[in-house]
Design a protein around this motif. Structure first.
Motif, PDB file in Angstrom:
ATOM      1  N   ILE A  87      23.642 -42.775  46.028  1.00  0.00           N
ATOM      2  CA  ILE A  87      23.189 -43.861  45.024  1.00  0.00           C
ATOM      3  C   ILE A  87      22.354 -44.650  45.995  1.00  0.00           C
ATOM      4  N   GLU A  88      21.081 -44.601  45.394  1.00  0.00           N
ATOM      5  CA  GLU A  88      20.142 -45.410  46.188  1.00  0.00           C
ATOM      6  C   GLU A  88      20.050 -46.818  45.952  1.00  0.00           C
ATOM      7  N   LYS A  89      20.287 -47.083  44.690  1.00  0.00           N
ATOM      8  CA  LYS A  89      20.078 -48.560  44.581  1.00  0.00           C
ATOM      9  C   LYS A  89      21.165 -48.974  43.383  1.00  0.00           C
ATOM     10  N   LYS A  90      21.544 -50.320  43.152  1.00  0.00           N
ATOM     11  CA  LYS A  90      22.502 -50.661  42.355  1.00  0.00           C
ATOM     12  C   LYS A  90      22.090 -50.327  40.891  1.00  0.00           C
ATOM     13  N   PRO A  91      22.969 -49.488  40.258  1.00  0.00           N
ATOM     14  CA  PRO A  91      22.490 -48.878  38.808  1.00  0.00           C
ATOM     15  C   PRO A  91      22.317 -49.885  37.828  1.00  0.00           C
ATOM     16  N   GLU A  92      21.208 -49.827  37.152  1.00  0.00           N
ATOM     17  CA  GLU A  92      20.990 -50.684  36.085  1.00  0.00           C
ATOM     18  C   GLU A  92      21.200 -50.083  34.638  1.00  0.00           C
ATOM     19  N   LYS A  93      21.333 -48.675  34.586  1.00  0.00           N
ATOM     20  CA  LYS A  93      21.664 -48.049  33.543  1.00  0.00           C
ATOM     21  C   LYS A  93      22.870 -46.867  33.577  1.00  0.00           C
ATOM     22  N   ILE A  94      23.932 -47.230  33.261  1.00  0.00           N
ATOM     23  CA  ILE A  94      24.962 -46.343  33.522  1.00  0.00           C
ATOM     24  C   ILE A  94      25.373 -45.505  32.079  1.00  0.00           C
ATOM     25  N   VAL A  95      25.698 -43.923  32.355  1.00  0.00           N
ATOM     26  CA  VAL A  95      26.381 -43.444  31.117  1.00  0.00           C
ATOM     27  C   VAL A  95      27.587 -42.989  31.611  1.00  0.00           C
ATOM     28  N   SER A  96      28.693 -43.330  30.900  1.00  0.00           N
ATOM     29  CA  SER A  96      29.759 -42.839  30.979  1.00  0.00           C
ATOM     30  C   SER A  96      30.600 -41.671  30.303  1.00  0.00           C
ATOM     31  N   LEU A  97      31.167 -40.742  30.920  1.00  0.00           N
ATOM     32  CA  LEU A  97      31.498 -39.648  30.503  1.00  0.00           C
ATOM     33  C   LEU A  97      32.882 -39.481  29.900  1.00  0.00           C
ATOM     34  N   ILE A  98      33.666 -40.600  29.926  1.00  0.00           N
ATOM     35  CA  ILE A  98      35.100 -40.656  29.431  1.00  0.00           C
ATOM     36  C   ILE A  98      35.467 -42.283  29.383  1.00  0.00           C
ATOM     37  N   PRO A  99      36.243 -42.405  28.026  1.00  0.00           N
ATOM     38  CA  PRO A  99      36.661 -43.767  28.086  1.00  0.00           C
ATOM     39  C   PRO A  99      37.257 -44.615  29.060  1.00  0.00           C
ATOM     40  N   SER A 100      37.950 -44.008  29.873  1.00  0.00           N
ATOM     41  CA  SER A 100      38.528 -44.661  31.104  1.00  0.00           C
ATOM     42  C   SER A 100      37.534 -45.248  31.915  1.00  0.00           C
ATOM     43  N   ASN A 101      36.411 -44.376  32.203  1.00  0.00           N
ATOM     44  CA  ASN A 101      35.459 -44.965  33.250  1.00  0.00           C
ATOM     45  C   ASN A 101      34.622 -46.216  32.399  1.00  0.00           C
ATOM     46  N   THR A 102      34.664 -45.993  31.197  1.00  0.00           N
ATOM     47  CA  THR A 102      33.901 -47.279  30.395  1.00  0.00           C
ATOM     48  C   THR A 102      34.610 -48.603  30.627  1.00  0.00           C
ATOM     49  N   GLU A 103      36.044 -48.496  30.285  1.00  0.00           N
ATOM     50  CA  GLU A 103      36.899 -49.892  30.342  1.00  0.00           C
ATOM     51  C   GLU A 103      36.656 -50.233  31.686  1.00  0.00           C
ATOM     52  N   ILE A 104      36.710 -49.433  32.763  1.00  0.00           N
ATOM     53  CA  ILE A 104      36.609 -49.984  34.253  1.00  0.00           C
ATOM     54  C   ILE A 104      35.133 -50.622  34.278  1.00  0.00           C
ATOM     55  N   ILE A 105      34.035 -50.004  34.061  1.00  0.00           N
ATOM     56  CA  ILE A 105      32.671 -50.570  34.124  1.00  0.00           C
ATOM     57  C   ILE A 105      32.668 -51.812  33.388  1.00  0.00           C
ATOM     58  N   TYR A 106      33.270 -52.189  31.993  1.00  0.00           N
ATOM     59  CA  TYR A 106      32.886 -53.129  31.548  1.00  0.00           C
ATOM     60  C   TYR A 106      33.853 -54.339  32.168  1.00  0.00           C
ATOM     61  N   GLU A 107      35.152 -53.977  32.655  1.00  0.00           N
ATOM     62  CA  GLU A 107      35.986 -54.986  33.481  1.00  0.00           C
ATOM     63  C   GLU A 107      35.384 -55.586  34.632  1.00  0.00           C
ATOM     64  N   LEU A 108      34.457 -54.651  35.126  1.00  0.00           N
ATOM     65  CA  LEU A 108      33.364 -55.111  36.504  1.00  0.00           C
ATOM     66  C   LEU A 108      32.455 -56.071  36.035  1.00  0.00           C
ATOM     67  N   GLY A 109      32.402 -56.061  34.751  1.00  0.00           N
ATOM     68  CA  GLY A 109      31.206 -57.243  34.206  1.00  0.00           C
ATOM     69  C   GLY A 109      29.879 -56.491  33.941  1.00  0.00           C
ATOM     70  N   LEU A 110      29.697 -54.894  33.829  1.00  0.00           N
ATOM     71  CA  LEU A 110      28.657 -54.243  33.766  1.00  0.00           C
ATOM     72  C   LEU A 110      28.486 -53.657  32.518  1.00  0.00           C
ATOM     73  N   GLY A 111      28.963 -54.415  31.351  1.00  0.00           N
ATOM     74  CA  GLY A 111      28.672 -54.200  30.071  1.00  0.00           C
ATOM     75  C   GLY A 111      27.087 -53.865  29.570  1.00  0.00           C
ATOM     76  N   GLU A 112      26.343 -54.555  30.049  1.00  0.00           N
ATOM     77  CA  GLU A 112      24.958 -54.448  29.609  1.00  0.00           C
ATOM     78  C   GLU A 112      24.447 -53.305  30.159  1.00  0.00           C
ATOM     79  N   GLU A 113      24.976 -52.941  31.226  1.00  0.00           N
ATOM     80  CA  GLU A 113      24.373 -51.963  32.155  1.00  0.00           C
ATOM     81  C   GLU A 113      24.529 -50.350  31.529  1.00  0.00           C
ATOM     82  N   VAL A 114      25.633 -50.387  30.678  1.00  0.00           N
ATOM     83  CA  VAL A 114      26.040 -49.219  29.907  1.00  0.00           C
ATOM     84  C   VAL A 114      25.061 -49.047  28.885  1.00  0.00           C
TER      85      VAL A 114
END
Length: 320
Positions: free
Chosen positions: A57-84
């Motif tokens: 992963i070359e740089k901090k992701p600014e746009k993330i796609v999640s293919l399962i709800p559990s990943n999504t919950e973790i991403i949001y809890e990390l404060g990255l909801g806007e990046e989803v």
């Protein structure tokens, strides 16, 4: 003369305050710059995913796609909801996730994902083998695809959270999340020490006529162990189906259903089952529903699941 000293003193204080303010602003600026530099220094990052493939992963992701709800919950809890920018049709938490672009279910829409131009796609081992072709298409288009481990225990969930934190440039937050989860589990364990006699519990993950339960190597079994409750199906592995006669013979003191969110009156249906009147849980009206997501989805809310089960099974201890 006194007046002159007073004026000089006032000017010196003013200069001191201004200098202090300037220093504080510089300190804040330096702190922000330091955090940004640390974040930038974390990339590129090379990680080995669940398919044993090295992903760069070359740089901090600014746009993330999640293919399962559990990943999504973790991403949001990390404060990255806007990046989803994209989630599955099954994503239901947090509420904001339901406003994101939908990319399909188990069979995701490759073209849709590519059109969202993500910097990172977080896939999952549970569906990766059935989606090899689609995942390869995403990789061929130049999108980093990381396949997350299929966690079935708290320990592997902690590892998954840390890994997603590394992939998204939020390792420190991920480590804090794990620390908080562990602390809460220990708090529950301390409370459990007050339980004098463990109860026999049967968990239904689907209702009659085909009743499935949770055996060993599941979050539910681990949760029951944490709160000193006995899983009457704990000698079985995974998600076995049991005949009603077998369940009746196990005579659980408490029955937990996990499908009330899609089955109307789930608890009442269990209480009204013909031939179950001799079961202890039925006799004492100790049948309860707990939302499936809290006890099966590998993510930060697992601790809520433990607490919910504890309060349900041992209300005399946990509802004080």
């Amino acid at each position: 003369m006194k007046k002159w000293y007073s004026i000089v003193l006032t000017l010196l204080l003013a200069v001191g305050i201004m200098t202090g303010c300037g220093t504080e602003k510089e300190d804040v600026k330096e702190e922000v710059q330091t955090e940004a530099n640390q974040e930038e220094a974390a990339f590129p990052v090379t990680l080995t995913d669940a398919l044993d493939e090295e992903i760069v992963i070359e740089k901090k992701p600014e746009k993330i796609v999640s293919l399962i709800p559990s990943n999504t919950e973790i991403i949001y809890e990390l404060g990255l909801g806007e990046e989803v920018v994209g989630v599955t049709d099954f994503d239901n938490y947090p509420e904001d996730a339901m406003t994101k672009e939908k990319i399909g279910g188990m069979e995701f829409n490759v073209e849709k994902i590519i059109s969202l131009e993500p910097d990172l796609v977080l896939a999952h081992a549970s569906g990766a083998h059935n989606s090899k072709e689609g995942l390869q298409q995403l990789k061929d288009s130049g999108i980093p695809v990381f396949v997350v481990e299929d966690a079935t225990s708290f320990e592997t969930t902690y590892e998954t959270i840390i890994t997603i934190g590394q992939a998204t440039g939020e390792k420190a937050k991920a480590e804090q999340m794990v620390a908080d989860m562990k602390a809460k589990v220990e708090e529950i364990k301390t409370k459990v020490a007050e339980v004098s006699e463990e109860k026999n519990v049967f968990v239904e993950v689907s209702g009659a006529p085909e009743i499935f339960t949770a055996g060993k190597n599941t979050f539910i079994d681990e949760m029951l162990s944490i709160i000193h409750a006995k899983n009457v199906a704990g000698n079985l592995d995974g998600w076995p189906m049991l005949e009603q006669e077998t369940i009746i013979s196990l005579n659980p003191e408490v029955i937990i259903t996990t499908y009330g969110y899609y089955t109307e009156n789930a608890v009442q249906q269990v209480l009204a089952r013909e031939g179950w009147q001799g079961v202890s849980a039925i006799q004492n009206q100790l049948v309860f529903d707990v939302h499936s997501d809290l006890v099966t989805r590998p993510g930060p809310r697992l601790v809520e699941g433990v607490e919910e089960l504890a309060k349900t099974i041992y209300p005399e201890v946990f509802n004080q």
